[in-house]
Motif scaffolding. Structure first.
Motif, mmCIF file in Angstrom:
data_model
loop_
_atom_site.group_PDB
_atom_site.id
_atom_site.type_symbol
_atom_site.label_atom_id
_atom_site.label_comp_id
_atom_site.label_asym_id
_atom_site.label_seq_id
_atom_site.Cartn_x
_atom_site.Cartn_y
_atom_site.Cartn_z
ATOM 1 N N GLU A 1 0.870 -1.174 0.000
ATOM 2 C CA GLU A 1 0.000 0.000 0.000
ATOM 3 C C GLU A 1 0.904 1.220 0.000
ATOM 4 N N VAL A 2 0.903 1.937 -1.106
ATOM 5 C CA VAL A 2 1.791 3.094 -1.238
ATOM 6 C C VAL A 2 1.102 4.341 -0.692
ATOM 7 N N PRO A 3 1.878 5.369 -0.380
ATOM 8 C CA PRO A 3 1.291 6.602 0.158
ATOM 9 C C PRO A 3 0.289 7.243 -0.809
ATOM 10 N N GLU A 4 -0.641 7.965 -0.226
ATOM 11 C CA GLU A 4 -1.625 8.701 -1.023
ATOM 12 C C GLU A 4 -0.902 9.730 -1.888
ATOM 13 N N ASP B 1 12.730 -16.519 0.478
ATOM 14 C CA ASP B 1 12.430 -17.087 -0.835
ATOM 15 C C ASP B 1 12.272 -16.033 -1.929
ATOM 16 N N VAL B 2 12.442 -14.766 -1.598
ATOM 17 C CA VAL B 2 12.357 -13.680 -2.578
ATOM 18 C C VAL B 2 13.176 -12.488 -2.075
ATOM 19 N N ARG B 3 13.732 -11.741 -3.012
ATOM 20 C CA ARG B 3 14.383 -10.484 -2.677
ATOM 21 C C ARG B 3 13.519 -9.371 -3.241
ATOM 22 N N VAL B 4 13.276 -8.347 -2.430
ATOM 23 C CA VAL B 4 12.550 -7.167 -2.903
ATOM 24 C C VAL B 4 13.540 -6.018 -2.935
ATOM 25 N N ALA B 5 13.411 -5.181 -3.950
ATOM 26 C CA ALA B 5 14.329 -4.063 -4.112
ATOM 27 C C ALA B 5 13.546 -2.806 -4.436
ATOM 28 N N VAL B 6 14.064 -1.682 -3.990
ATOM 29 C CA VAL B 6 13.494 -0.372 -4.269
ATOM 30 C C VAL B 6 14.576 0.443 -4.966
ATOM 31 N N GLU C 1 12.094 4.965 1.768
ATOM 32 C CA GLU C 1 11.731 4.411 3.073
ATOM 33 C C GLU C 1 10.252 4.061 3.139
ATOM 34 N N ALA C 2 9.404 4.906 2.562
ATOM 35 C CA ALA C 2 7.962 4.649 2.583
ATOM 36 C C ALA C 2 7.626 3.368 1.824
#
Length: 187
Positions: free
Chosen positions: A72-75, A156-161, A171-172
């Motif tokens: 859920e991303v910021p408004e 079991d997974v890598r998430v990247a930003v 950070e958000a």
């Protein structure tokens, strides 16, 4: 009937008027085709393309062999892109958002090893630091002339930003993705 001047006798004035006529013809064709605009106040920000990030991530969850999360991303953030592509000998899911400040942030999910993210969208990224977010440690990969990549290993997974957004936007998204539950799998 007057004879045409020999080419050797044509001067700068003749060349100038030939160029003026050609530019007028090009301008008319460009205007008719709608490929030119005139904006005396400078360039204007265009509309952000609409993209359904949640639907894309749900589709990725059904088709990929590793857990996919839909944060859920910021408004004020607008999803504008998504794709599945080959990455480091495996597959990756990419979804991007334009933030409220009109910068870009992208979420990448893959079962590739963490070190593979050093070359995500270019590289290399020899720098490595750790940033704690919400009780988890994110690895921040940096380098010269490349955007930073923040990576979290979730077994079991890598998430990247990654992207051009501010640290607070990174950070958000990082905080949102690490608390999101994996989407239902199955084909």
């Amino acid at each position: 009937m007057a004879e045409a001047k020999p080419r050797i006798l044509q001067g700068n004035r003749d060349m100038f008027w030939s160029v003026v006529v050609l530019m007028a013809i090009i301008g008319i064709f460009a205007g008719v085709a709608g490929q030119c605009t005139f904006s005396p106040s400078g360039p204007q920000q265009g509309a952000i393309p609409q993209f359904d990030a949640d639907a894309s991530l749900r589709q990725d969850a059904r088709g990929l062999d590793f857990p996919i999360r839909s944060p859920e991303v910021p408004e004020g953030w607008t999803s504008n892109s998504g794709r599945v592509e080959a990455f480091a000998g495996t597959t990756s899911s990419h979804v991007g958002w334009v933030t409220g400040e009109r910068s870009f942030v992208e979420l990448v999910q893959s079962d590739a090893p963490e070190d593979a993210f050093r070359s995500l969208n270019g590289g290399p990224r020899p720098g490595r630091t750790i940033i704690p977010i919400g009780g988890r440690e994110w690895t921040v990969l940096t380098g010269d002339d490349v955007r930073p990549v923040w990576v979290l290993d979730l077994d079991d997974v890598r998430v990247a930003v990654t992207g051009s957004a501010t640290t607070s936007d990174f950070e958000a998204l990082a905080a949102a993705v690490q608390v999101a539950e994996p989407l239902p799998r199955g084909r």
